[in-house]
Design an enzyme around this catalytic site. Structure first.
Site, short mmCIF file in Angstrom:
data_model
loop_
_atom_site.label_atom_id
_atom_site.label_comp_id
_atom_site.label_asym_id
_atom_site.label_seq_id
_atom_site.Cartn_x
_atom_site.Cartn_y
_atom_site.Cartn_z
N ASP A 81 78.90 53.65 69.04
CA ASP A 81 78.94 54.05 67.64
C ASP A 81 78.67 55.54 67.49
O ASP A 81 78.73 56.08 66.38
CB ASP A 81 77.98 53.22 66.78
CG ASP A 81 76.54 53.27 67.25
OD1 ASP A 81 76.25 54.05 68.19
OD2 ASP A 81 75.71 52.54 66.69
N SER A 82 78.45 56.21 68.62
CA SER A 82 78.42 57.68 68.62
C SER A 82 79.75 58.26 68.17
O SER A 82 79.84 59.46 67.89
CB SER A 82 78.06 58.19 70.02
OG SER A 82 78.86 57.56 71.01
N ASP A 120 79.84 48.87 71.13
CA ASP A 120 78.65 48.78 70.29
C ASP A 120 78.88 47.85 69.11
O ASP A 120 79.95 47.85 68.50
CB ASP A 120 78.29 50.17 69.75
CG ASP A 120 77.18 50.84 70.53
OD1 ASP A 120 76.33 50.12 71.10
OD2 ASP A 120 77.15 52.08 70.56
N LYS A 150 77.16 45.82 73.07
CA LYS A 150 75.83 46.43 73.13
C LYS A 150 75.21 46.39 71.75
O LYS A 150 75.89 46.59 70.75
CB LYS A 150 75.89 47.87 73.62
CG LYS A 150 74.51 48.53 73.77
CD LYS A 150 74.59 49.90 74.41
CE LYS A 150 75.10 50.97 73.47
NZ LYS A 150 74.13 51.24 72.36
N GLU A 152 71.28 47.34 69.60
CA GLU A 152 69.99 48.02 69.68
C GLU A 152 68.85 47.08 69.34
O GLU A 152 69.00 46.13 68.58
CB GLU A 152 69.98 49.23 68.74
CG GLU A 152 70.99 50.30 69.11
CD GLU A 152 70.96 51.50 68.18
OE1 GLU A 152 71.73 52.45 68.42
OE2 GLU A 152 70.15 51.51 67.22
N GLU A 219 66.85 55.07 76.09
CA GLU A 219 67.21 56.37 75.53
C GLU A 219 65.97 57.14 75.09
O GLU A 219 65.09 56.60 74.41
CB GLU A 219 68.15 56.23 74.33
CG GLU A 219 68.57 57.57 73.74
CD GLU A 219 69.70 57.50 72.75
OE1 GLU A 219 70.07 58.55 72.19
OE2 GLU A 219 70.24 56.39 72.53
#
Length: 302
Positions: A81-82, A120, A150, A152, A219
């Site tokens: 999602d970057s 993501d 992925k 978070e 991270e």
């Protein structure tokens, strides 16, 4: 895979020459530099951890860039999602939608043959609970064709991880600094400093491992803590700003290649100044057009 030559019949009375042997397991098992003709899978990732092999991961958001990284041997590509910051012009990852990440994930899958493509789950796609997470993860697998997703969060996301894995969807977890929580953090601070914070990060990493995640991103974590987490887990850790002792390392490709403008994070190493090179090419093209040098005769049809 190694292509074998057709066997030749020996001449009368001659001793048959040994035919070429297929590639051995030693030549095919490495994640980076291996010669597998199939997609990398989560089983390959687990095997790399067992033999102590470190491996690289890069982000990718389009078919052409993904094909370059795939041909270069990068074994895992993250459709992160970057993309919100790097390609869509958002100030953070938070606005990225399921539609956006599904479209770009499909492009990356189409541009690759060997890499494991991980997508993501964007903010708002799994926070409601496991059922919402399964619905959106299923979409990425069915519509985009990714090999894993992925998400978070540690303990708070363990139930989501458990349902996805039990439903047949591999999950890469993400703990430490979780960019989707930028508003709660008030920025992008290093995570895990201090005894209490360190213990919580350890609990988070073990929670997603116990829930079935095949790997976990660490991270913006102190190197010493990341090393401790890596030693304590049987799944691979993927570091980004987490020191050299993680099992793998990931960078946002536009950071790695020097395409982004502005401040470069401390943990980034730039291997190219692509923004400068690309700008130079654009200016050279513009000057040729203005000066009449392009198109020349060799670029013209008659």
């Amino acid at each position: 895979m190694t292509q074998l030559s057709p066997a030749r019949k020996p001449a009368a009375g001659a001793t048959a020459e040994p035919t070429a042997k297929p590639a051995t397991k030693e030549s095919t098992k490495s994640l980076y530099g291996g010669t597998s003709s199939r997609r990398i899978t989560v089983r390959d990732i687990a095997a790399a951890k067992e033999r102590g092999e470190k491996w690289p991961m890069l982000t990718a958001y389009d078919a052409m860039t993904a094909s370059v990284f795939d041909e270069s041997g990068i074994p895992v590509l993250l459709v992160g999602d970057s993309m919100g910051n790097c390609h869509l012009g958002y100030e953070s990852t938070v606005p990225v939608t399921m539609d956006e990440i599904t479209i770009l994930s499909a492009a990356v899958v189409r541009g690759t043959r060997r890499a494991l493509v991980v997508a993501d789950l964007p903010f708002g796609a799994y926070q409601e609970g496991p059922v919402q997470a399964l619905r959106n993860a299923t979409r990425l697998v069915k519509e985009a064709g990714v090999g894993a997703v992925k998400l978070e969060g540690g303990e708070r996301s363990a139930h989501q991880v458990e349902l996805l894995v039990s439903s047949g969807i591999p999950v890469m977890a993400h703990v430490g600094l979780t960019p989707q929580s930028v508003h709660a953090y008030g920025g992008y601070p290093v995570q895990g400093r201090g005894e209490e914070a360190a213990q919580q990060l350890l609990r988070d990493a073990k929670a997603v491992q116990d829930a079935g995640a095949f790997s976990v991103v660490l991270e913006a974590v102190p190197a010493e803590l990341a090393a401790e987490v890596t030693r304590s887990l049987h799944i691979p850790t993927v570091g980004i700003g987490a020191g050299p002792d993680c099992d793998a390392q990931v960078l946002v490709w536009t950071d790695m290649a020097g395409l982004n403008a502005g401040r470069v994070p401390r943990f980034v190493k730039q291997y190219l100044q692509l923004r400068e090179l690309l700008g130079g090419a654009a200016r050279a093209f513009a000057e040729d057009v203005v000066g009449g040098a392009f198109p020349a005769e060799e670029h013209t049809f008659h």
